[in-house]
Design an enzyme around this catalytic site. Sequence first.
Site, PDB file in Angstrom:
ATOM      1  N   SER A 181       0.794  -1.223   0.000  1.00  0.00           N
ATOM      2  CA  SER A 181       0.000   0.000   0.000  1.00  0.00           C
ATOM      3  C   SER A 181       0.829   1.277   0.000  1.00  0.00           C
ATOM      4  O   SER A 181       0.348   2.316  -0.429  1.00  0.00           O
ATOM      5  CB  SER A 181      -0.965   0.001   1.184  1.00  0.00           C
ATOM      6  OG  SER A 181      -0.275  -0.154   2.399  1.00  0.00           O
ATOM      7  N   HIS A 209      -5.483  -3.336  -2.849  1.00  0.00           N
ATOM      8  CA  HIS A 209      -5.151  -2.405  -3.937  1.00  0.00           C
ATOM      9  C   HIS A 209      -5.090  -3.072  -5.309  1.00  0.00           C
ATOM     10  O   HIS A 209      -4.748  -2.418  -6.290  1.00  0.00           O
ATOM     11  CB  HIS A 209      -3.828  -1.697  -3.636  1.00  0.00           C
ATOM     12  CG  HIS A 209      -3.859  -0.961  -2.338  1.00  0.00           C
ATOM     13  ND1 HIS A 209      -4.409   0.299  -2.209  1.00  0.00           N
ATOM     14  CD2 HIS A 209      -3.459  -1.327  -1.097  1.00  0.00           C
ATOM     15  CE1 HIS A 209      -4.324   0.684  -0.942  1.00  0.00           C
ATOM     16  NE2 HIS A 209      -3.747  -0.284  -0.249  1.00  0.00           N
ATOM     17  N   LYS A 240     -12.144   0.628  -1.845  1.00  0.00           N
ATOM     18  CA  LYS A 240     -11.118   1.233  -2.709  1.00  0.00           C
ATOM     19  C   LYS A 240     -11.619   1.198  -4.148  1.00  0.00           C
ATOM     20  O   LYS A 240     -12.568   1.923  -4.450  1.00  0.00           O
ATOM     21  CB  LYS A 240      -9.792   0.536  -2.441  1.00  0.00           C
ATOM     22  CG  LYS A 240      -9.306   0.936  -1.040  1.00  0.00           C
ATOM     23  CD  LYS A 240      -8.130   0.195  -0.510  1.00  0.00           C
ATOM     24  CE  LYS A 240      -7.816   0.752   0.887  1.00  0.00           C
ATOM     25  NZ  LYS A 240      -6.995  -0.135   1.704  1.00  0.00           N
TER      26      LYS A 240
HETATM   27  C1  LIG Z   1      -7.077  -0.318   3.217  1.00  0.00           C
HETATM   28  C2  LIG Z   1      -6.404  -1.611   3.511  1.00  0.00           C
HETATM   29  C3  LIG Z   1      -6.950  -2.527   4.422  1.00  0.00           C
HETATM   30  C4  LIG Z   1      -8.142  -2.178   5.274  1.00  0.00           C
HETATM   31  O1  LIG Z   1      -9.302  -2.177   4.552  1.00  0.00           O
HETATM   32  P1  LIG Z   1     -10.540  -1.296   5.088  1.00  0.00           P
HETATM   33  O2  LIG Z   1     -11.696  -1.863   4.381  1.00  0.00           O
HETATM   34  O3  LIG Z   1     -10.230   0.098   4.723  1.00  0.00           O
HETATM   35  O4  LIG Z   1     -10.579  -1.532   6.571  1.00  0.00           O
HETATM   36  C5  LIG Z   1      -6.354  -3.756   4.564  1.00  0.00           C
HETATM   37  N1  LIG Z   1      -5.232  -4.060   3.879  1.00  0.00           N
HETATM   38  C6  LIG Z   1      -4.652  -3.199   3.034  1.00  0.00           C
HETATM   39  C7  LIG Z   1      -3.415  -3.594   2.309  1.00  0.00           C
HETATM   40  C8  LIG Z   1      -5.214  -1.939   2.830  1.00  0.00           C
HETATM   41  O5  LIG Z   1      -4.632  -1.061   2.021  1.00  0.00           O
END
Ligand SMILES: *Cc1c(COP(=O)(O)O)cnc(C)c1O
Length: 385
Positions: A181, A209, A240
């Site tokens: 990320s 992602h 996302k």
């Molecule tokens: C954003 C993210 C999460 C958490 O997901 P949410 O639905 O926002 O709680 C978990 N793992 C990674 C790699 C992320 O980027």
Amino acid sequence: MTFAALSEIRSGLTALSEQGLLRQRRMLQSAQDARVHVDGRELLSFCSNDYLGLANHPALAAAVAQALPEMGVGAGASHLITGHHTAHHAFETKFAEFVGLPDALLFSTGYMANLAVVTALVGREGEVFGDKLNHASLNDAALLSRAKFSRYAHNDLAALERLMAASTARSKLVLVDAVFSMDGDVADLPALLALCEAHDAWLLVDDAHGFGVLGAGGRGSLAHFGLQSPRIIYMATLGKAAGVAGAVVAAEHDVITWLLQKARTYIYTTATPPLLSAALLASLQVIAGADDRRTHLRELVMQLRDGLQAQGWELLDSATPIQPVIIGSNEATLAISSALLEQGILVPAIRPPTVPVNSARLRITLSAAHSAADVALLLNAMGNA
Ligand SMILES: *Cc1c(COP(=O)(O)O)cnc(C)c1O
């Protein structure tokens, strides 16, 4: 009476502020998009994870509007009591079908999904292995499981192999971000799966992602590599690229049934509003047909990288919409971020502890909602900064 603990957090806040590490929120006065209203100003934003520009897509909004009178707003109960609606179920079924896995389970957030999978699969007798750049939720999940937690340097699969070979744990689980990320690089999932097969381990692939962005039809990182195995637990977040909220875990049918019995972050929480699942069903359809958006996004990534490289910035080896520009010091990173803001462009400064010390960076994220002209504006502003 003095209240020592409160004085302590006050000095903690002062220390953070002096180190330029005090986190503050910006307030959005518009929907998430390439251009957002913040503090009364319109800004060109390169901060969101809305990679396909679906957070404010008319098809998703229409699905919510249509669902509202039918389903109401709140779910009103947890899934195992009376909160499980046909809309949740329909999404789980469609998602499993879409990614080609036997079964799926919807969670309220990716953070909770990661806690669920790790704590349900390993306990005190187990060992969890994780890349040092994994997301915080995977690290927290490992700690919560009470298993032995062994971390290896970013992408150092030789180190992982040594750790796995030395392990005497009854159950083993490897955790990995499919797309990291903060760096934007893609994990070598085929090599990780081979290690899991050699050492009889599970592999949790966190595709926060990658889902929607990578693979044919946006099916994610497993499709990108053509991987399939009963050892893989696939986790996609839905806030996302999918543009909504929540997360979904897909795996063997028995793994999903096990999670339903054991996952505390599934059992002891209220179900998400079913109208969000209606939006997610619409989102899956848009994602599947969004090759044009993905092609446009890849073109923007190339345009940005070429432009930044020509200006001499330090980039990382990322082909994804996450494009970090490494600056180093916290102060310099904040200064550049502020200079961009003065030019009407929002790019976040990411500092420790989110990233390692001395690797403070600007984290540019691109979206299919951006145009080539938007990226040209950013490049121009970076040139001035
Ligand atoms: C954003 C993210 C999460 C958490 O997901 P949410 O639905 O926002 O709680 C978990 N793992 C990674 C790699 C992320 O980027």
